[in-house]
Motif scaffolding. Structure first.
Motif, PDB file in Angstrom:
ATOM      1  N   PRO A   1      -9.938   8.736   2.738  1.00  0.00           N
ATOM      2  CA  PRO A   1      -9.646   9.254   4.070  1.00  0.00           C
ATOM      3  C   PRO A   1     -10.871   9.153   4.959  1.00  0.00           C
ATOM      4  O   PRO A   1     -11.995   9.285   4.500  1.00  0.00           O
ATOM      5  CB  PRO A   1      -9.287  10.734   3.801  1.00  0.00           C
TER       6      PRO A   1
ATOM      7  N   ASP B   1       0.225   4.527   3.404  1.00  0.00           N
ATOM      8  CA  ASP B   1       0.355   5.980   3.360  1.00  0.00           C
ATOM      9  C   ASP B   1       1.809   6.454   3.352  1.00  0.00           C
ATOM     10  O   ASP B   1       2.087   7.590   2.958  1.00  0.00           O
ATOM     11  CB  ASP B   1      -0.383   6.618   4.539  1.00  0.00           C
TER      12      ASP B   1
ATOM     13  N   ASP C   1      -6.804   5.361  10.905  1.00  0.00           N
ATOM     14  CA  ASP C   1      -5.591   5.670  10.170  1.00  0.00           C
ATOM     15  C   ASP C   1      -4.563   4.554  10.289  1.00  0.00           C
ATOM     16  O   ASP C   1      -3.385   4.750   9.990  1.00  0.00           O
ATOM     17  CB  ASP C   1      -4.992   6.992  10.646  1.00  0.00           C
TER      18      ASP C   1
END
Length: 325
Positions: free
Chosen positions: A28, A135, A240
């Motif tokens: 992350p 994800d 992300d």
């Protein structure tokens, strides 16, 4: 440091799979990866009947995630407009932040649409496992279909006909995924666990090519004993955003390959080994079905991609285009 729109570009090292079927470990943004590292994937020879086994590659046990640094322009935006401007001390004119030195110019080599077209999966599909998922837990991490996947071969220690084995395996993977590959020629680069994904002095302003090399056990300890090959890829993500494979490595045992080739049906067996490792490079992990080439243990007569392998590879050819990388 921060990338466009305050996003960080995260780099993860990847080699093929372990018990969790993952050979790439994500981290992350700004935090360490809580997941345990996975052991690697390759092929090895077993004593006795000397059958070939695909075993997990050492997948990042000592390979921590790193952050690519620097501000980059958005796709299609000239460098002068990128990033937060800085004031010139004499004219007070905004000055663009310098391009980072750890990745290519965003969009370098990217087409506006996928270059190739993956074939349809075989009717009924078949068992397959992806090395890494996005994800959402469903979509596999894959190479960008809007870019050519470059590859280079280190010829040192290659057996007679070794280069032709690699080209044939690349052509088969290209056919099965729809990904476009381009051979950059020979290289003197030596595979390394710390291999840089971006090497402009050697390869220019693009991600480093997939590196295929024959190595001795002394050069590559993971080839010790019965192991004859290992392969995997490195994925990066912009903040992300989706993770994308950008380069990979295949290491083949320079000492054992001549023996493999000399055995009955050795050329077919050797071709299957190289194809198995390149399937790891583009994103497939091992399966339990003995009828698939990605089964951990080779089976007589299974030296080409089977229905499950082809189903997975067709899906890997439909990855996302990410011009920002």
């Amino acid at each position: 440091m921060v990338g466009p729109a305050g996003r960080r570009l995260t780099r993860l090292e990847a080699d093929p799979p372990a018990a969790d079927r993952r050979h790439v470990h994500d981290e992350p943004t700004g935090a360490p990866d809580p997941r345990p590292p996975a052991p690697p994937a390759g092929r090895r020879r077993r004593a006795g009947r000397r059958r070939l086994l695909a075993v997990p590659l050492v997948a990042g046990c000592a390979l921590a995630g790193a952050l690519l640094t620097g501000v980059v322009p958005r796709p299609g935006q000239p460098p002068a407009a990128a990033g937060a401007p800085a004031a010139s001390p004499d004219r007070h004119v905004p000055v663009a932040a310098p391009l980072p030195a750890d990745r290519p110019t965003p969009g370098a080599g990217a087409a506006a649409a996928p270059i190739g077209s993956p074939p349809p999966a075989p009717p009924g599909g078949g068992p397959h496992v992806f090395s890494l998922l996005q994800d959402n837990g469903v979509s596999p991490v894959a190479y960008d279909p809007c870019r050519v996947v470059h590859y280079a071969i280190r010829p040192d220690g290659a057996p007679a006909g070794g280069e032709e084995l690699v080209h044939a395996a690349v052509a088969r993977i290209s056919q099965a995924t729809g990904l476009a590959f381009r051979y950059d020629g020979p290289t003197d680069e030596v595979p390394s666990p710390q291999r840089e994904t971006y090497q402009p002095a050697r390869y220019g302003d693009r991600w480093a090519p997939v590196l295929v090399a024959w190595q001795t056990e002394a050069e590559q300890p993971d080839l010790a004993g019965d192991v004859v090959g290992r392969g995997g890829s490195t994925a990066v993500s912009l903040g992300d955003g989706p993770r994308v494979y950008v380069t990979g490595t295949v290491s083949l045992d320079a000492g054992q390959f001549p023996e493999v080739l000399a055995a009955p049906d050795g050329a077919t067996t050797a071709a299957g080994i190289v194809l198995h490792e390149l399937a790891h490079v583009v994103g497939l992990a091992h399966v339990e079905d003995a009828g698939q080439l990605l089964h951990p243990e080779t089976v007589p007569g299974v030296t080409d991609l089977a229905a499950g392998d082809l189903t997975g590879l067709a899906r890997l050819g439909r990855g996302q285009c990410v011009p920002g990388l």
